[in-house]
Design a protein around this motif. Structure first.
Motif, PDB file in Angstrom:
ATOM      1  N   SER A 107       0.822  -1.213   0.000  1.00  0.00           N
ATOM      2  CA  SER A 107       0.000   0.000   0.000  1.00  0.00           C
ATOM      3  C   SER A 107       0.859   1.268   0.000  1.00  0.00           C
ATOM      4  O   SER A 107       0.458   2.275  -0.570  1.00  0.00           O
ATOM      5  N   VAL A 108       2.032   1.208   0.637  1.00  0.00           N
ATOM      6  CA  VAL A 108       2.930   2.361   0.634  1.00  0.00           C
ATOM      7  C   VAL A 108       3.384   2.647  -0.796  1.00  0.00           C
ATOM      8  O   VAL A 108       3.424   3.803  -1.228  1.00  0.00           O
ATOM      9  N   PHE A 109       3.692   1.595  -1.538  1.00  0.00           N
ATOM     10  CA  PHE A 109       4.123   1.758  -2.927  1.00  0.00           C
ATOM     11  C   PHE A 109       3.041   2.460  -3.744  1.00  0.00           C
ATOM     12  O   PHE A 109       3.315   3.430  -4.453  1.00  0.00           O
ATOM     13  N   PHE A 110       1.813   1.983  -3.643  1.00  0.00           N
ATOM     14  CA  PHE A 110       0.744   2.572  -4.438  1.00  0.00           C
ATOM     15  C   PHE A 110       0.421   3.995  -3.986  1.00  0.00           C
ATOM     16  O   PHE A 110       0.118   4.864  -4.815  1.00  0.00           O
ATOM     17  N   ALA A 111       0.493   4.263  -2.694  1.00  0.00           N
ATOM     18  CA  ALA A 111       0.229   5.614  -2.207  1.00  0.00           C
ATOM     19  C   ALA A 111       1.254   6.599  -2.768  1.00  0.00           C
ATOM     20  O   ALA A 111       0.903   7.687  -3.231  1.00  0.00           O
TER      21      ALA A 111
ATOM     22  N   GLY B 220       2.828  10.788  -6.623  1.00  0.00           N
ATOM     23  CA  GLY B 220       3.737  11.282  -7.659  1.00  0.00           C
ATOM     24  C   GLY B 220       3.036  11.509  -8.977  1.00  0.00           C
ATOM     25  O   GLY B 220       3.315  12.484  -9.692  1.00  0.00           O
ATOM     26  N   SER B 221       2.107  10.621  -9.299  1.00  0.00           N
ATOM     27  CA  SER B 221       1.347  10.778 -10.546  1.00  0.00           C
ATOM     28  C   SER B 221       0.456  12.007 -10.511  1.00  0.00           C
ATOM     29  O   SER B 221       0.187  12.618 -11.541  1.00  0.00           O
TER      30      SER B 221
END
Length: 61
Positions: free
Chosen positions: A2-6, A11-12
């Protein structure tokens, strides 16, 4: 995970806005590309300690 996707979605969302603002303020589009390159390097440098932490957690569990 979840940290990766957050971080990915943050950033996006912020990357194009900041790049556009930098390009408008400086009048040069190459600054936006430089910002992208610097962001990539910084994210790779931040990934190293996170990867080591994840490796420690998986071996201790």
């Amino acid at each position: 995970m979840s940290v990766f996707f957050a971080m990915n979605y943050a950033g996006s969302l912020c990357g194009p806005v900041v790049s556009g603002w930098l390009a408008e303020q400086t009048g040069d589009i190459s600054v936006a590309f430089q910002f992208g390159a610097i962001s990539l390097v910084v994210s790779l440098l931040l990934l190293i300690p996170y990867q080591r932490l994840a490796a420690r957690r998986s071996t201790s569990a």
